[in-house]
Design a protein around this motif. Structure first.
Motif, PDB file in Angstrom:
ATOM      1  N   ASP A 295      61.545  22.809  48.752  1.00 16.80           N
ATOM      2  CA  ASP A 295      61.125  21.620  48.992  1.00 16.80           C
ATOM      3  C   ASP A 295      59.774  20.811  47.895  1.00 16.80           C
ATOM      4  O   ASP A 295      59.519  20.222  48.048  1.00 16.80           O
ATOM      5  N   PHE A 296      59.294  21.672  47.513  1.00 17.78           N
ATOM      6  CA  PHE A 296      58.453  21.482  46.302  1.00 17.78           C
ATOM      7  C   PHE A 296      59.202  21.300  44.969  1.00 17.78           C
ATOM      8  O   PHE A 296      58.447  20.988  43.582  1.00 17.78           O
TER       9      PHE A 296
ATOM     10  N   ASN B 298      71.392  22.946  41.010  1.00 15.20           N
ATOM     11  CA  ASN B 298      71.869  22.615  42.550  1.00 15.20           C
ATOM     12  C   ASN B 298      69.737  22.861  43.287  1.00 15.20           C
ATOM     13  O   ASN B 298      69.796  23.473  43.041  1.00 15.20           O
ATOM     14  N   ILE B 299      69.691  21.294  43.656  1.00 15.49           N
ATOM     15  CA  ILE B 299      68.166  21.174  44.563  1.00 15.49           C
ATOM     16  C   ILE B 299      68.274  21.453  45.258  1.00 15.49           C
ATOM     17  O   ILE B 299      67.495  21.662  46.266  1.00 15.49           O
ATOM     18  N   LYS B 300      69.332  21.986  46.095  1.00 10.35           N
ATOM     19  CA  LYS B 300      69.773  22.771  47.519  1.00 10.35           C
ATOM     20  C   LYS B 300      69.210  24.238  47.444  1.00 10.35           C
ATOM     21  O   LYS B 300      69.591  24.773  48.907  1.00 10.35           O
ATOM     22  N   GLN B 301      69.321  24.552  46.526  1.00 10.12           N
ATOM     23  CA  GLN B 301      69.318  26.709  46.768  1.00 10.12           C
ATOM     24  C   GLN B 301      68.755  26.233  45.689  1.00 10.12           C
ATOM     25  O   GLN B 301      68.629  26.729  44.412  1.00 10.12           O
ATOM     26  N   VAL B 302      68.170  28.310  45.293  1.00 11.53           N
ATOM     27  CA  VAL B 302      67.938  28.893  43.992  1.00 11.53           C
ATOM     28  C   VAL B 302      68.618  29.406  43.024  1.00 11.53           C
ATOM     29  O   VAL B 302      70.473  29.758  43.148  1.00 11.53           O
ATOM     30  N   ASN B 303      68.762  28.584  41.783  1.00 14.22           N
ATOM     31  CA  ASN B 303      69.927  28.745  40.720  1.00 14.22           C
ATOM     32  C   ASN B 303      69.362  29.909  39.656  1.00 14.22           C
ATOM     33  O   ASN B 303      68.517  30.123  39.847  1.00 14.22           O
ATOM     34  N   VAL B 304      71.140  30.605  39.448  1.00 14.82           N
ATOM     35  CA  VAL B 304      70.558  31.744  38.339  1.00 14.82           C
ATOM     36  C   VAL B 304      71.119  30.664  37.609  1.00 14.82           C
ATOM     37  O   VAL B 304      72.337  30.833  37.326  1.00 14.82           O
ATOM     38  N   LEU B 305      70.842  31.380  35.544  1.00  8.46           N
ATOM     39  CA  LEU B 305      71.644  31.090  34.687  1.00  8.46           C
ATOM     40  C   LEU B 305      71.873  32.193  34.107  1.00  8.46           C
ATOM     41  O   LEU B 305      70.932  32.771  33.931  1.00  8.46           O
ATOM     42  N   SER B 306      73.307  32.211  33.620  1.00  6.51           N
ATOM     43  CA  SER B 306      73.658  33.789  33.198  1.00  6.51           C
ATOM     44  C   SER B 306      73.362  33.812  32.061  1.00  6.51           C
ATOM     45  O   SER B 306      73.767  32.834  30.862  1.00  6.51           O
ATOM     46  N   CYS B 307      72.216  34.807  31.462  1.00  6.97           N
ATOM     47  CA  CYS B 307      71.616  34.891  29.932  1.00  6.97           C
ATOM     48  C   CYS B 307      72.652  35.500  29.356  1.00  6.97           C
ATOM     49  O   CYS B 307      72.673  35.643  28.179  1.00  6.97           O
ATOM     50  N   TRP B 308      73.069  36.678  30.071  1.00 10.05           N
ATOM     51  CA  TRP B 308      74.229  37.648  29.557  1.00 10.05           C
ATOM     52  C   TRP B 308      75.202  38.231  30.190  1.00 10.05           C
ATOM     53  O   TRP B 308      75.078  37.268  31.719  1.00 10.05           O
ATOM     54  N   GLU B 309      76.607  38.103  29.760  1.00 15.05           N
ATOM     55  CA  GLU B 309      78.027  38.508  30.518  1.00 15.05           C
ATOM     56  C   GLU B 309      78.014  40.481  30.845  1.00 15.05           C
ATOM     57  O   GLU B 309      78.393  40.455  31.652  1.00 15.05           O
TER      58      GLU B 309
END
Length: 363
Positions: free
Chosen positions: A36-37, A73-84
Motif C-alpha cells: 500500500d505504501f 509489478n505494483i501488486k507484488q514484491v519484485n526480485v530483480l535478478s542480479c546474477w544467474e
C-alpha cells in the motif's frame, strides 16, 4: 520519474549472502500491507531468496521475478535478478562469496538509483572485510555512496522516533580520531544535518546539539584543548550562519540527563560516542540514514549478525523502520520541493496548520 508518485519504488540490496540480510528482507516484505505504501524491488536472484524462504516456515512470502525495471509489478514484491549462476550460501560464514554477491546486489541497486529507476534504497548489512575489492575500497556503505553520487560530504545520521544522532567521524580507529576533528569538518556536518532536518524530516528550525570530544567536554581545557580550539569556534561559525547549534556538551551527562530530548539532532564526535547511547535509546527501531545525498538511502542500525544467520530468529524491526523511513523521507522531500516551487502554498499550509492547532487547543 515523477517525485509526486504516491507509491515510490523502493530498492533493497541483499547484503552479505551469509548474513541475516535476506531473512530480514523476507520478513519485512512478507506483510502485504507494505504494497500500500511502495513497490518493492529486491536486488538478488530467486535461488538466494528461496534458500532463506525455506528456513522461514511460518512466513508466506511471494514474489515476481523481473529482468529489468521498466515495468515492476505494483501488486507484488519484485526480485530483480542480479546474477544467474548458482551460489553456495553458507549462513554464518565469513567468506569471499558473501562479499562478492553483496557487492553485485549493491552495485545494481546504485545504478538503478543513478538512472532514476527507483526512488530510494534500503541496504541490508554488509561485512566490511569480505566486500573489499578494486571496486569497493571503502570502510562501509556511507563513503561508497558519497563517491557514487559525487558529493563533497555526507553525514551518517542515526534516526529513531525519540533521538537522532549524526557522526563527525565514522569507522575511524580511536588512535586516529583527534586528527579528524577539525572546525571545517564540524561545520560541514552541521550544515548537512541542518539541511536534512529541514528537507528530509520536515523541521522548520532545527536545533542541533554538539558533543565534546574529551571527558567533561575538556573541563575548560584541563582535559584536552579540542573543545576550546576547534569545536567552540565551529559552533560560533555555525551560529553566524544562522544555524541553531549549541554545545559542546559532555557526552556522558548529556544522554544521562535526557538533554537529547531538547534537540532535533545531536552531532557526536566519533562512532561509539554516538552509537552506544543511540542503540540503547532507540530500542530496536533505529535507522541509519545517509544525509547529504541527492537520493534517499536508509539501512537498519545493525550488522550481518553471522551468529544467528540462517536460524530464522533475526529481528526485522529495524529493517521495517528503515523501509518506512525511506518512504517517508521521499514523501517529505517531494512536499518540500513542491512548497518551495509555490511559496503561497507554503504560507497557506502554515496558516492552515495554525488554525488546526488553535481549534485543538480550544477543544
Amino acid at each position: 520519474m515523477s517525485t509526486e508518485l504516491q507509491k515510490p519504488i523502493i530498492g533493497f540490496s541483499c547484503g552479505d549472502l551469509n548474513g541475516i540480510g535476506l531473512e530480514i528482507i523476507i520478513k519485512a516484505l512478507s506483510d502485504t500491507r507494505i504494497l500500500d505504501f511502495c513497490t518493492p524491488v529486491v536486488f538478488a536472484n530467486n535461488k538466494s531468496i528461496n534458500f532463506y524462504r525455506k528456513t522461514l516456515l511460518d512466513i508466506n512470502f511471494t514474489f515476481t521475478i523481473i529482468k529489468d525495471l521498466t515495468k515492476p509489478n505494483i501488486k507484488q514484491v519484485n526480485v530483480l535478478s542480479c546474477w544467474e549462476e548458482d551460489v553456495a550460501i553458507t549462513p554464518g560464514q565469513l567468506n569471499e562469496t558473501g562479499g562478492k554477491y553483496a557487492f553485485k546486489s549493491l552495485k545494481a541497486a546504485v545504478e538503478a538509483l543513478q538512472n532514476k529507476q527507483i526512488h530510494g534504497l534500503v541496504t541490508a548489512p554488509i561485512h566490511k572485510k569480505n566486500i573489499q575489492s578494486e571496486e569497493f575500497n571503502y570502510s562501509g556503505h556511507t563513503p561508497y555512496f558519497k563517491d557514487a553520487f559525487h558529493v563533497d560530504d555526507v553525514v551518517m545520521l542515526l534516526a529513531a522516533s525519540n533521538i537522532r544522532v549524526g557522526l563527525l567521524t565514522e569507522h575511524v580507529p580511536v588512535t586516529e580520531l583527534a586528527s579528524h576533528i577539525t572546525s571545517a569538518a564540524i561545520l560541514s556536518k552541521l550544515r548537512i544535518m541542518n539541511n536534512s532536518l529541514i528537507k528530509d524530516f520536515g523541521i522548520d528550525k532545527p536545533k542541533i546539539a554538539v558533543l565534546g570530544l574529551n571527558p567533561h567536554a575538556g573541563d575548560e581545557g584541563l582535559i584536552g584543548k579540542e573543545e576550546q580550539t576547534i569545536i567552540k569556534p565551529a559552533i560560533k561559525e555555525a551560529k553566524n550562519n544562522n544555524l541553531l547549534v549549541f554545545g559542546p556538551y559532555s557526552a556522558d551527562a548529556f544522554f544521562a540527563r535526557g538533554q537529547h530530548e531538547q534537540f532535533d539532532a545531536v552531532l557526536a564526535m566519533y562512532h561509539d560516542q554516538g552509537l552506544i547511547p543511540f542503540k540503547s535509546l532507540a530500542i530496536g527501531e533505529g535507522v541509519n540514514y545517509t544525509a547529504g545525498l541527492p537520493i534517499v538511502r536508509t539501512s537498519p542500525d545493525h550488522g550481518t549478525a553471522f551468529d544467528i544467520a540462517g536460524k530464522g530468529i533475526a529481528d526485522a524491526s529495524s529493517f521495517v523502520s528503515a523501509t518506512f523511513e525511506c518512504i517517508e523521507i521521499i514523501n517529505r522531500r517531494a512536499v518540500y520541493e513542491e512548497n518551495h516551487k509555490n511559496p503561497l502554498r507554503r504560507i497557506s499550509a502554515r496558516v492552515f496548520a495554525n488554525v488546526v492547532d488553535e481549534r485543538i487547543i480550544e477543544e
